[in-house]
Design an enzyme around this catalytic site. Structure first.
Site, mmCIF file in Angstrom:
data_model
loop_
_atom_site.group_PDB
_atom_site.id
_atom_site.type_symbol
_atom_site.label_atom_id
_atom_site.label_comp_id
_atom_site.label_asym_id
_atom_site.label_seq_id
_atom_site.Cartn_x
_atom_site.Cartn_y
_atom_site.Cartn_z
ATOM 1 N N ASP A 147 59.267 62.814 2.094
ATOM 2 C CA ASP A 147 60.481 62.207 2.459
ATOM 3 C C ASP A 147 60.667 60.816 1.602
ATOM 4 O O ASP A 147 59.673 60.235 1.694
ATOM 5 C CB ASP A 147 60.531 61.678 4.091
ATOM 6 C CG ASP A 147 61.706 61.288 4.543
ATOM 7 O OD1 ASP A 147 62.818 61.666 4.168
ATOM 8 O OD2 ASP A 147 61.818 60.412 5.354
ATOM 9 N N ARG A 157 57.356 67.105 7.311
ATOM 10 C CA ARG A 157 58.033 67.316 5.871
ATOM 11 C C ARG A 157 56.761 67.201 4.965
ATOM 12 O O ARG A 157 55.750 66.357 4.783
ATOM 13 C CB ARG A 157 59.105 66.459 5.801
ATOM 14 C CG ARG A 157 58.397 64.732 5.599
ATOM 15 C CD ARG A 157 59.518 63.958 6.079
ATOM 16 N NE ARG A 157 60.003 64.042 7.509
ATOM 17 C CZ ARG A 157 60.554 63.484 8.087
ATOM 18 N NH1 ARG A 157 61.191 62.399 7.366
ATOM 19 N NH2 ARG A 157 60.938 63.521 9.459
ATOM 20 N N ARG A 214 60.408 70.209 0.283
ATOM 21 C CA ARG A 214 61.058 69.583 1.553
ATOM 22 C C ARG A 214 61.971 70.821 2.211
ATOM 23 O O ARG A 214 62.936 71.050 1.271
ATOM 24 C CB ARG A 214 61.907 68.307 1.254
ATOM 25 C CG ARG A 214 62.705 67.585 2.484
ATOM 26 C CD ARG A 214 61.834 66.909 3.408
ATOM 27 N NE ARG A 214 62.592 66.418 4.504
ATOM 28 C CZ ARG A 214 63.004 65.511 4.682
ATOM 29 N NH1 ARG A 214 63.057 64.323 4.031
ATOM 30 N NH2 ARG A 214 63.737 65.249 6.022
#
Length: 169
Positions: A111, A108, A99
């Site tokens: 998350d 990303r 990340r």
């Protein structure tokens, strides 16, 4: 250690497990694999036990729109970690999975958000529980409703099912 005191697997004083709900999302690379790896790493933590996992939903991005769709899901876990310790554990997993935080709400690999931690209401500088934006996010409420339709979010009179139904088309 004094009689009657217990330690968790990580050596902390024993706390009874709390049910926490975590939101997971990914839109870079093999999102299915990132979600599964995050679940595996959560479950590998000595003080987190993944109990249930929602199906993954493909959703459009929110906030920053110039990015691929996300895969989102929710995990129900039992944990003896404090909220701050759980946050540290989830951020460590995010880091292990690559990340990188460059754009707010941007793309990303993974998350992991703490959505709920028992019936706790918490506002600190680094953590707000219940998650402050979850009531306006179908990608959180719909998978959460698959796991716990009758759950009530602290401070909200409606069930998760009723909240999720507001997003049905």
């Amino acid at each position: 250690m004094p009689p009657g005191k217990k330690e968790t697997a990580s050596g902390q004083n024993y706390r009874p497990p709390v049910t926490a709900y975590l939101g997971l999302g990914s839109n870079i690379g093999d999102s299915h694999a990132y979600l599964q790896r995050a679940i595996d790493l959560l479950n590998a933590h000595p003080d987190i036990k993944v109990e249930r996992v929602s199906p993954s939903l493909e959703t459009e991005p929110v906030g920053y729109l110039e990015q691929p769709n996300f895969l989102n899901g929710v995990v129900q876990a039992a944990t003896s970690l404090t909220p701050q310790e759980l946050l540290a554990a989830t951020q460590s997993i995010e880091n292990k999975l690559g990340r990188v935080r460059t754009i707010r709400w941007g793309p990303r690999t993974i998350d992991i958000d703490i959505l709920l931690y028992g019936d706790l209401i918490l506002e600190s500088t680094d953590l707000i529980i219940p998650h402050p934006r979850m009531l306006g996010r179908a990608f959180v409420l719909q998978p959460l409703a698959m796991l716990a339709p009758e759950l009530r979010i602290p401070g909200c009179p409606e069930t998760v099912r009723a909240l999720a139904q507001k997003f049905q088309r």
